[in-house]
Design an enzyme around this catalytic site. Structure first.
Site: not given
Ligand code: DC
Length: 679
Positions: A23, A133, A326, A353, A357
């Site tokens: 990030s 996405r 995450d 994601k 997930r």
């Protein structure tokens, strides 16, 4: 297609670093590219995702220098690099064609905020996963700011087409807890006249805000509001990206779920909006220590220490979800290994994601024999002691975190776990495969010494005598060097010699002869009467004086008080010099003392200096039940004329204040492996 083959691992004791934060790396390129002046970014994560961001800015006229560009991809690629960014002072230029965001949602969403305000047209596209996405979440607020931005796929999905416009500020309340949406609006706000306000009812990671401030952009936080005045331009600076706690998470869980494991992660980002996993693992019973070593500028960073245990189930949900989003795939593995049923709720975001997930982790764990109940926004996982390697290779759906979580689960599964399509880990963690291999190797080596007393494979080079290798461990009193030297000798199969014991033996003999230890002339006169004999028994050095074994007296308070005075006497040191060297003719040694690396064996390449803070050393000595003035002895030992205590040339300094013996030993073994002594 790359695959991982993972076998069950034994407890591991080691100290690692992880590549730079993903990030933060993304944001560093974006903000330095807009800045006035030249910035260097050290520790930049050279993963596919972050390279996508870098390439996009290069396509818009930003000069970015990379040291060895050819070596950025493939096996052996560096996990982190230092890059130099020549800021465009806000003046980006139209790219020649569409910008490829690869697999990276961060690249596409954050850049949208910047591109919406540029005086040119851009198109952003990505791979198959990114193309699925949701992008409406950034399109909506940017459109409200006056942007002309649209998703060309179904329901506004990528590719995105953006016609840059003059934008106006808005007040925007985040409908989903998303740092990417917040960041897109704030980045767009930089180009507006007036104040942009983003309200986040649930806190999300604040890297953009911190990076703004580090690059000289003022913003304020008032309650849930973040207020940014438009028209500010970042000022270039040098910035260091810390290690990514989301990458560390895989090893944190691997260590936490394994009783007997101890892990240290060095130089890792400890931003409180990212450390939720530590709280979860602590709730599950792991012993976690967080040591912040630097507060920035920009981002706090430091060390993590974690000890393994039999984990207990927990509940993960509510406001902590954005902080662990995450990490939920690897926390699902922790849950599978815990006692009891773990519940994960409020994590609907996981469905959109890089892949779904929730479905992917449920599938992974079920294939390993775990009972999982899926909800729309989470799952319930029945923990159990052992997993089974799946019958078929585990699919990753091109999702890096699913691949890595599966690999860690494999460390705990009976049989061989195969992960297919493992190349996707390069998205965020180049070097993961190497760490995994080391973990398995390290585990096997440690387990061997734990279980059956066998030793690490010492590499004997051709022509090298089979004895005479010396590992020198020096350091002040109570630094922990004796315990370290003993354990290291055990692991290497070397003889442990405590040279301090020889000085203590002589001191005992001096006191027994009623000689004042401070009377140097008297001590020198007594020396010829002392028959000092050194030998080796049961893997350790021995010393006798005139046929007596003085071991039981060596740590008494009289000897403690007198030994440094005796050790100062040059004639004593000269007499003991050949005796200490003589040990090397008998065996390979781990020898500890004050001057082993500097004076006794100055040519050994294996020199370590173990230190600890004076407080910690005083505590350690007290805990051993010895009355000893550590500080007084330090002073005498380091101010004497002959061979004073000091860091020998080439010695590796290890501060053991916050480390366990096992960690210090692991660090030395790592270094010995690098130096080729251990295979
Ligand atoms: O490691 P120790 O605390 O048992 O050592 C006792 C003393 O012996 C120490 O205060 C200084 C002396 N010493 C030395 O001068 N040189 C060495 N190589 C080892 C010990």
């Amino acid at each position: 297609m790359a695959e991982f083959r993972v076998r069950p691992a034994h407890p591991v004791v080691c100290s690692i670093t992880v590549p730079g934060d993903k990030s933060i790396s993304h944001r560093s390129v974006m903000i330095a590219s807009l800045a006035d002046g030249v910035s260097t970014i050290d520790g930049f994560l050279a993963s596919e995702d972050c390279l996508s961001t870098m390439k996009a800015f290069r396509s818009m006229g930003v000069r970015i220098d990379i040291p060895d560009e050819a070596s950025l991809h493939g096996p052996g690629a560096p996990g982190v690099i230092k890059i130099t960014i020549h800021g465009a002072s806000g003046g980006l230029t139209a790219p020649a064609g569409p910008l490829d965001c690869g697999n990276s949602g961060t690249t596409m969403r954050l850049m949208s905020g910047i591109l919406a305000a540029q005086p040119f047209h851009t198109e952003l596209f990505g791979d198959a996963s990114l193309s699925k996405r949701p992008m409406k979440r950034v399109i909506a607020p940017l459109t409200a700011m006056g942007a002309r931005i649209s998703g060309q796929g179904d329901e506004g999905r990528p590719p995105l087409a953006i016609d840059g416009q003059a934008l106006h500020p808005i007040r925007y309340r985040l409908p989903v807890a998303s740092a990417q949406v917040k960041s897109a609006v704030l980045l767009a706000g930089l180009f507006c006249e007036g104040e942009t306000v983003v309200t986040e009812p649930v806190a999300t990671r604040d890297h953009t805000e911190r990076m703004f401030q580090a690059f000289g952009i003022q913003l304020r936080r008032e309650g849930d509001d973040i207020l940014l005045a438009g028209g500010q331009r970042p000022v270039a600076r040098d910035f260091t990206v810390p290690g990514d706690i989301s990458s560390a998470a895989f090893w944190l869980v691997a260590a936490a779920a394994q009783p007997g494991s101890e892990l240290e992660v060095r130089n890792v980002g400890l931003n409180p909006t990212r450390t939720g996993i530590l709280k979860v693992l602590t709730r599950m019973g792991a012993r976690v220590e967080e040591i912040v070593e630097t507060e920035g500028p920009g981002e706090p960073a430091g060390r993590l220490l974690i000890k393994g245990t039999r984990l207990q189930a927990t509940v993960i949900g509510g406001a902590e979800i954005p902080n662990v989003i995450d990490e939920l795939p690897i926390l699902a593995v922790a849950a599978a290994l815990a006692e009891g049923t773990t519940i994960i709720r409020d994590a609907h975001e996981l469905r959109v994601k890089e892949t779904d997930r929730i479905a992917a982790m449920a599938g992974t764990l079920r294939a390993m024999g775990v009972t999982v109940r899926e909800f729309d926004d989470g799952m319930e996982i029945d923990g159990q002691a052992r997993l089974q390697a799946p019958l078929e290779p585990l699919p990753t759906f091109g999702d890096h975190r699913i691949a890595m979580a599966g690999a860690i689960a494999g460390l705990f599964a009976e049989g061989e776990t195969v992960i297919a399509g493992a190349e996707c880990v390069d998205t965020s963690y180049p070097g993961f495969a190497g760490e995994l291999a080391r973990w398995q190797r390290g585990g096997a080596a440690n387990a061997a010494t734990l279980a059956d007393g066998s030793v690490l494979p010492v590499v004997v080079k051709p022509g090298q005598p089979t004895t005479g290798v010396v590992v020198a461990i020096d350091g002040p009193a109570a630094s922990g060097k004796s315990s370290v030297a003993r354990e290291l000798a055990r692991q290497l199969g070397f003889v442990h010699v405590n040279s301090g014991a020889i000085y203590r033996a002589v001191t005992w003999a001096v006191l027994a002869a009623d000689i004042d230890p401070v009377d140097q002339a008297a001590v020198v006169a007594a020396l010829p009467q002392l028959q000092i004999a050194c030998g080796v028994r049961d893997g350790a050095g021995t010393v006798t004086i005139n046929g007596h074994d003085p071991s039981e007296y060596l740590n008494n308070s009289e000897v403690n008080a007198a030994v440094s005075a005796v050790a100062r006497v040059p004639e004593v040191r000269a007499a003991l010099f050949p005796l200490q060297q003589g040990y090397a003719a008998m065996a390979n040694l781990v020898m500890e003392g004050r001057d082993i690396g500097s004076t006794i064996f100055p040519s050994t390449p294996y020199k370590y200096y173990v230190d600890a803070s004076p407080e910690v050393r005083a505590q350690r000595r007290a805990a051993q039940g010895f009355a000893d003035s550590v500080a007084a002895r330090d002073l005498q030992d380091s101010t004497r004329e002959v061979a004073p205590l000091r860091l020998a040339e080439g010695a590796v300094l290890i501060d053991s204040s916050d480390l366990t013996v096992a960690m210090v030993v692991a660090r030395i073994v790592d270094d010995l492996r690098c130096k080729g002594l251990v295979g």
